[in-house]
Design an enzyme around this catalytic site. Structure first.
Site, PDB file in Angstrom:
ATOM      1  N   SER A  13      -1.988  -4.095  -3.558  1.00 31.26           N
ATOM      2  CA  SER A  13      -1.982  -5.265  -4.441  1.00 31.26           C
ATOM      3  C   SER A  13      -2.232  -4.875  -5.892  1.00 31.26           C
ATOM      4  O   SER A  13      -2.835  -5.622  -6.651  1.00 31.26           O
ATOM      5  CB  SER A  13      -3.015  -6.289  -3.968  1.00 31.26           C
ATOM      6  OG  SER A  13      -4.326  -5.771  -4.102  1.00 31.26           O
ATOM      7  N   GLY A  16       2.401  -3.029  -9.032  1.00 34.84           N
ATOM      8  CA  GLY A  16       3.703  -3.060  -8.358  1.00 34.84           C
ATOM      9  C   GLY A  16       3.740  -4.052  -7.212  1.00 34.84           C
ATOM     10  O   GLY A  16       4.617  -4.919  -7.132  1.00 34.84           O
ATOM     11  N   VAL A  80      -4.259   0.537   5.613  1.00 34.59           N
ATOM     12  CA  VAL A  80      -3.070   1.104   6.261  1.00 34.59           C
ATOM     13  C   VAL A  80      -3.296   2.598   6.461  1.00 34.59           C
ATOM     14  O   VAL A  80      -3.769   3.289   5.561  1.00 34.59           O
ATOM     15  CB  VAL A  80      -1.828   0.843   5.390  1.00 34.59           C
ATOM     16  CG1 VAL A  80      -0.617   1.582   5.939  1.00 34.59           C
ATOM     17  CG2 VAL A  80      -1.554  -0.656   5.297  1.00 34.59           C
ATOM     18  N   GLU A 172      -9.987   7.355 -23.926  1.00 33.10           N
ATOM     19  CA  GLU A 172     -10.696   6.078 -23.974  1.00 33.10           C
ATOM     20  C   GLU A 172     -12.146   6.226 -23.525  1.00 33.10           C
ATOM     21  O   GLU A 172     -13.062   5.690 -24.166  1.00 33.10           O
ATOM     22  CB  GLU A 172      -9.956   5.042 -23.114  1.00 33.10           C
ATOM     23  CG  GLU A 172      -8.707   4.519 -23.820  1.00 33.10           C
ATOM     24  CD  GLU A 172      -7.681   3.870 -22.912  1.00 33.10           C
ATOM     25  OE1 GLU A 172      -6.676   3.362 -23.433  1.00 33.10           O
ATOM     26  OE2 GLU A 172      -7.865   3.876 -21.679  1.00 33.10           O
TER      27      GLU A 172
END
Lengths: 434, 434
Positions: A13, A16, A80, A172
């Site tokens: 989720s 993509g 999965v 960052e």
């Protein structure tokens, strides 16, 4: 195609998978989105959770909320572990099988240690909310321990943070940790001076941000230096252990080593027995399908898509989102028996990296931006890209507050982080008493 | 008094300890605030973190931030394990000793299982941020598991939440969980109907909210019933195990048991060898000092202060805050050689409990309020009591968003919460497919 409505399973989720699911909301199919968490995470701002500027809930939203109101859509929180391509079923950790007619693999990438898996236990990575909270706890705890240490060498080690990898995430993190120490924490301790914090950014290549124009790389290096970050390019990390790392021949003792170097795709290629690129990603056709399996698609970081001249498309959120939307449209057309869209084409709108308060670099269309203008563009684009209004509002409030106060609102250490015993002498506390 | 500036140690950064520390900011003494976490927590809103409405950072602020700018103040993150009253030192877990001239104990209370410590592993409590996050994960996970279960009895068990204790925390949790199931989650699942969630509030006494007027207790029971909560008064819980509890003779299978019944003071009385009340709290003098130890004070939930007619003052935040401020003023006067304030007097401005969206009960001064007016008062008072502007702003934004959308923004489940294997059959997923 089965007589009944076809079953479409989307694994993952992230950018993509969520884009594919959203493109399939009104399609006459049974769509299942499987993820091992219950949320969609806005990864580009994850470093701000790791540095106590944002809360997890500011950048993560439940999948069920994002897909609410689609009666053809089911959300399944499960892990999965494999694919049975012969019988067309996704295998779950608990032993169940999830049958599919069409499968979209969007499992993303994890950090790769280039064969040095023994470094994994000493270096921290930043991919999930747990990772971000673990880094936040380690950073804040390092300052608390240093405050209580009576050994100057140990204090110096605790207040040294080594970041490996000079891509956007490394840049960052380095900039934000330096700012955290020099502004937010500067006045808050009695025995240590957080301004003495050492942040070392290690990049094996010749320059930072190699995906950007060299002039922007040079600007980023200068901007980091002005924040007090030691930028070390051209030397590879040779070893990482529990108290620091070897940068070439040089020993750097560190309170935390953050690993932002190479990534590798999660094991979808192995599940499929498919051909994989060097980083483990599934080599896909021009429509994002897996060779020999027109019913299986791979998108985002788990796919290797030829971007021209034999170079794969980069592992960026926009690539994943556009591929997800493309595969969603393709499946919608296939299910409806309409003509399918042709090959996937990546529309490159640019890329950005933020260096600190009011400084960033950006390539937008043909423009190269740096400094305050690039930072303004970065802030606006990221606010707009956040997936829901609530996240936008909360991030905006937190950023505004941080801008004016130099504060970081999520400076929380819970008891558990104290589990590791402090390496402290058994004596009366007297050093640096107010 | 020592020739040097006296050392004042405050143990605990809750309402009492923080009030004492703030009252001592300008005093000519060396003040150390010790806590095992690094933050001050606004406990009255902790149930909203447990029910996914707020993030931890919305109601917790770093102690260093709250005490910033006081040069006489040191913050120490460490766990206290005892007191050596003879040599006047606080003992820390890592073996160090923290000498004091004056000591303020504000360690609060923990939940008590009335001698049934074996229930502790099965029942969840709500005192810390970790507790709140654990309850949030358990609640959200129960719905995810129920969605995937093919056993109706197990589904029903998972969607039953038993709350033990009908005080304010129990009432607030029961009402909020019922609302979460009936509004926020109502439309989000395929196989289960969250509106069928069962919330059972168990109170051994004759009525809920026994500290309030009986008419308000009755109103609370009615309001909870209208939210679908089963209110069960007059029967004691006889056993708690991993799958539910025994309420008298009746078995209630539950996906989570939340324990909000009696509390007991943390072990300060044992540390001191002092006389303790029935709940383990230190019996204190009228100035909050410990009998025989004019240099040691106990405040808040860890103290038992005679409130008149032999009844101790209740374990409420205002009592702790007022006692902390009193002891702070007393020590400031003593250190400065000024005349000390007399006995502590609790100014009772009232008390409140919220039942759900737009419903609450309150006693304010002489007034008894209920319904929307009480809820409005509760909301305003709690916003104003939040310790800093940032928390107020974030809580206000989150509440406003939740009010208009019925949403809960912090619906996050991370991977770890899946560690426990799902008790699911090994078969194809077919039940309730969309």
């Amino acid at each position: 195609m089965p007589a009944d409505r076809p079953r479409i399973v989307i694994v993952g989720s992230g950018f993509g998978g969520m884009a594919a699911a959203r493109a399939l909301r009104r399609v006459s199919a049974k769509v299942t989105l499987v993820d091992r968490t219950n949320h969609h995470l806005f990864q580009p701002l994850l470093y701000q959770v790791a540095t106590a500027a944002l809360s997890p809930a500011d950048i993560a939203t439940a999948n069920r909320v994002l897909l609410r109101g689609s009666s053809n859509m089911r959300v399944l929180m499960a892990e999965v572990t494999g694919i049975d391509t012969a019988t067309r079923a996704v295998l779950l950790r608990d032993g169940r099988r999830l049958p599919y007619d069409y499968l979209v693999l969007a499992t993303g990438a994890a950090y790769s240690f280039f064969g040095h898996d023994e470094w994994r236990e000493h270096a921290m990575v930043l991919k999930s909310l747990e990772d971000a909270l673990a880094i936040r706890a380690r950073l804040l705890d390092a300052f608390e321990r240093a405050e209580q240490s009576s050994d100057p060498a140990e204090t110096r080690r605790l207040l040294t943070f080594a970041i490996v990898g000079g891509g956007p995430t490394g840049v960052e993190l380095a900039g934000t940790i330096a700012e955290l120490a020099r502004t937010t924490l500067a006045r808050d301790f009695t025995c240590i001076d957080p301004q003495g914090t050492r942040v070392v950014l290690c990049e094996a290549g010749e320059r930072l941000l190699s995906a950007f124009d060299p002039a922007l790389s040079a600007y980023a290096a200068d901007a980091l230096a002005s924040l007090g970050v030691e930028v070390r390019t051209g030397t590879a990390v040779e070893a990482i252990d529990s108290t620091g790392l070897m940068l070439g021949e040089e020993r750097i003792d560190a309170g935390a080593v953050l690993w932002c170097a190479g990534t590798e795709a999660r094991p979808a290629a192995r599940w499929l027995g498919a051909e994989a690129a060097r980083n483990g990603a599934v080599q896909v056709e021009t429509d994002c399908s897996v060779p020999g399996h027109p019913e299986i698609f791979a998108i985002g970081d788990v796919a290797s898509f030829d971007g021209g001249e034999g170079r794969p498309l980069p592992g960026l959120a926009p690539v994943a989102k556009q591929q997800g939307a493309h595969v969603g449209r393709l499946l919608a057309a296939r299910v409806a028996g309409r003509s399918e869209p042709g090959a996937f084409r990546y529309r490159d709108h640019g890329t950005m990296a933020v260096i600190g308060r009011a400084r960033a670099v950006a390539r937008l269309g043909g423009m190269q931006l740096k400094g305050f203008v690039a930072w303004l563009a970065w802030s606006l684009v990221h606010l707009l890209l956040l997936v829901d209004f609530r996240s936008r509002l909360l991030v905006y409030v937190n950023w505004s507050w941080a801008w004016f106060t130099y504060g970081r609102g999520a400076r929380l250490l819970m008891r558990e982080t104290q589990a590791a015993p402090h390496s402290l002498p058994t004596d009366e506390i007297g050093i640096g008493e107010p």
